[in-house]
Design an enzyme around this catalytic site. Sequence first.
Site, short mmCIF file in Angstrom:
data_model
loop_
_atom_site.label_atom_id
_atom_site.label_comp_id
_atom_site.label_asym_id
_atom_site.label_seq_id
_atom_site.Cartn_x
_atom_site.Cartn_y
_atom_site.Cartn_z
N GLU A 93 0.83 -1.42 0.08
CA GLU A 93 -0.04 -0.05 0.13
C GLU A 93 0.82 1.23 0.08
O GLU A 93 0.48 2.27 -0.59
CB GLU A 93 -0.95 0.01 1.21
N SER A 146 -45.16 -32.28 42.37
CA SER A 146 -44.53 -32.77 43.71
C SER A 146 -43.05 -32.26 43.88
O SER A 146 -42.59 -32.47 44.98
CB SER A 146 -44.48 -34.18 43.79
#
Length: 803
Positions: free
Chosen positions: A90, A471
């Site tokens: 770049e 229960s």
Amino acid sequence: MRLIARFFAFLFGTLTLVGLVGAAVAAYVVWHYSQDLPDHAQLANYEPPVTTRVHAADGALLAEYARERRLYLPIQAMPRMLIAAYLSAEDKNFYKHGGVDPEGLARAVVTQFRRGSGARQQGGSTITQQVAKNFFLTRDQTVERKIREALLAFRLESTFSKDKILELYMNQIFLGSGNYGVAAAALNYFGKSVHELTIAEAAYLAALPKAPSNYHPVNNREAALGRRNYVIDRMLENGYISQQDATAARAEPLVATFRQLSPNTYAAGFFAEEVRREIVDRYGNKKLLEGGLSVRSTLDPRMQVLARKALSDGLVRYDEARGWRGAQERIPPGGDWGIPLAEIQGLTDVDPWRLAAVLEVGPNEARIGLQPAKLAGGSVERRRETGVIGPEGIRWTNRPMARALNAGDVVYVEPIDGQPGRFRLRQVPEISGAIVAMDPHTGRVKAMVGGFSFDKSEFNRATQALRQVGSSFKPFVYATALDNGYTPSSIILDEPFEQVQANGEVWRPENYDGKPTGPRTLRYGIEQSKNLMTVRLARDLGMPLVAEYSKRFGVYDDMLPVLAMSLGAGETTVLRMTAAYSMLANGGRRIRPTLIDRIQDRWGATIYKHDERQCNPCVADAWSGQDEPRIIDRRERVIDPMSAYQMVSIMEGVVQRGTATSLKALNRTLAGKTGTTNDAKDVWFVGFSPDLAVGVYLGFDKPQSLGSRATAGTYAAPIFGAFMREALAGKPNLQFRVPPGIKFIRVNARTGQRTASGDPLAILEPFKPNTAPPESYSFGEATAGGVVIPGAGSIGTSTGGLY
């Protein structure tokens, strides 16, 4: 000569004037375009969107959440080879120019001239200019934008160091496939950290900023290789690598792994989604997607996989007992079955199940084709994998092969262990359920499965489904009694009971087997899950007191104080029930169930921690003879530790003598309670070892009976047992911790009286100080409502006052 002198004077004056005019124009341009430039100084406090990562308790990565998939990496942590690759690709003069590179600009102009005016403009932007563009400007190809870009580049160079500008660039740049910055790209393209990248891999990442989609490693492989090799050549030209390194890098194949992170890796889709919701509730969606949080969850990956298997096996066991419902989808038989089969969206979290198409059906075997994978770009894997379903694979359907399957059917199959190429027919169960595993001392959720498949339904039945507990609520009624003067040997009548309701109707609860058994110990009422005993005990305690204890344990926030609630008519979640049982197991300390241990912000500061216990001496730099640190635990006690232990001992009896004796085969110290609701619409088992609590429930999402003979002991308890067998494998068989003050007395399990060691019904019963049965007994002592008054020293041999 005078004429020549005048000419040069004129020329000099003209050039000076032109220069002054040019300078004035340039100054005006700079002034004009500087008026509305963004404030570049804000980059000093720039916090880019960063991925939030959720880790399991062992550090394994569980999930990621991001709007832009990015992991911020300081420039000091980036390897030199990766930086060299980006500079070569770049901006090779990055550390030499002042923001705009004249050499690069001239090269771009020449290239553009050679290509012609109709070609796409050739970029000459430096890395600094790209930072200016990416952070502050649009991507428009205009002169005005380029001028602003250059001006901003000069300002950036005067404000920030080169390293800081490069750091911003390498973390902000888009690198395709949803990746922003080099750290995320390295991880998601190659499954590596930036320090593990080869020269060729670093060069490929550096090739991407130019046009990520044009250099996709699969869809545009040749272009990607060409651009990568171009970067390698520039690295060689700039002196970053040797000729030998460059030759080896060019020869290296381009292999992208495309890391597919999914909570399904640990069968943890429900768990991860629950963590995500909690983070959003705490900090908001923006913080989740951009905040870069590091979340350490409580998940134990091994236990999670075990929990998923135990629950799914239990659901499948119930479902297959109800028969084969047939194929849910079909494809045209014949031809290339792979392409239409690949288009069908199957469940991804039911491994090792796979989708398959039935190709041929014979008298005893069916040939199947397994679903091929879909590749990047939408193409289908060319390889075709086939297998066979034999008689053993459809035995559970109770049908002959020709009636079970037809050519073109799309079904799920599972490989048969030890028989390569042979498969068992499967179907997605209609019934659902949930399982939660928790550390009872801290509330840390080690495993959570909220249904058969997260892909099928994201509704988490462990945290979102309110189901009748049946229960399984009874232990909190009996714990209330034990904490208010009753003992495990207190006698309660197991006889018919009725109550006139406000509307004039008479409520007559019954035991599950419909049989009353007369006077029985409190322990017996839990071990055998007696409804009549529970209702009598709840009435004598008073339902407001039972409601208060249910709130203490976190079962309900505000329980309606009516007798039916004592039998589990209320609704709550598996997570809440597991936490409530945990408080019994840990000696009565309040816990808050949590899926998150700790959350850190992007800078590593802890912003949330679940464990609120204090350990001030733990921060000492060195040992200098001081006592070992003690952790200060200021958590509230919801029940007396001796009452809690008595309840734990009674629930041990559920496993040894009661409704969950199938768990005895594990040969482990376990306690728990079954729960079956009216018409068996829900079945529960919640239990624990000394250091692990587990809750399980099964039921249809739209409640309906599981069958007239369905019980929790048949369906829920085996799931608990299957999980505990594997989760506790290899660990010592610890006993439940006995709190100080408890005294064990040998009593008869039937009567609750003291007894000799030779009594076949003798058990060791835990008693609080001064509550043990007396050495001798008198007759005719006072009773109330079918319950012997605590401490009266009688087993209720007189029937006066009993009914």
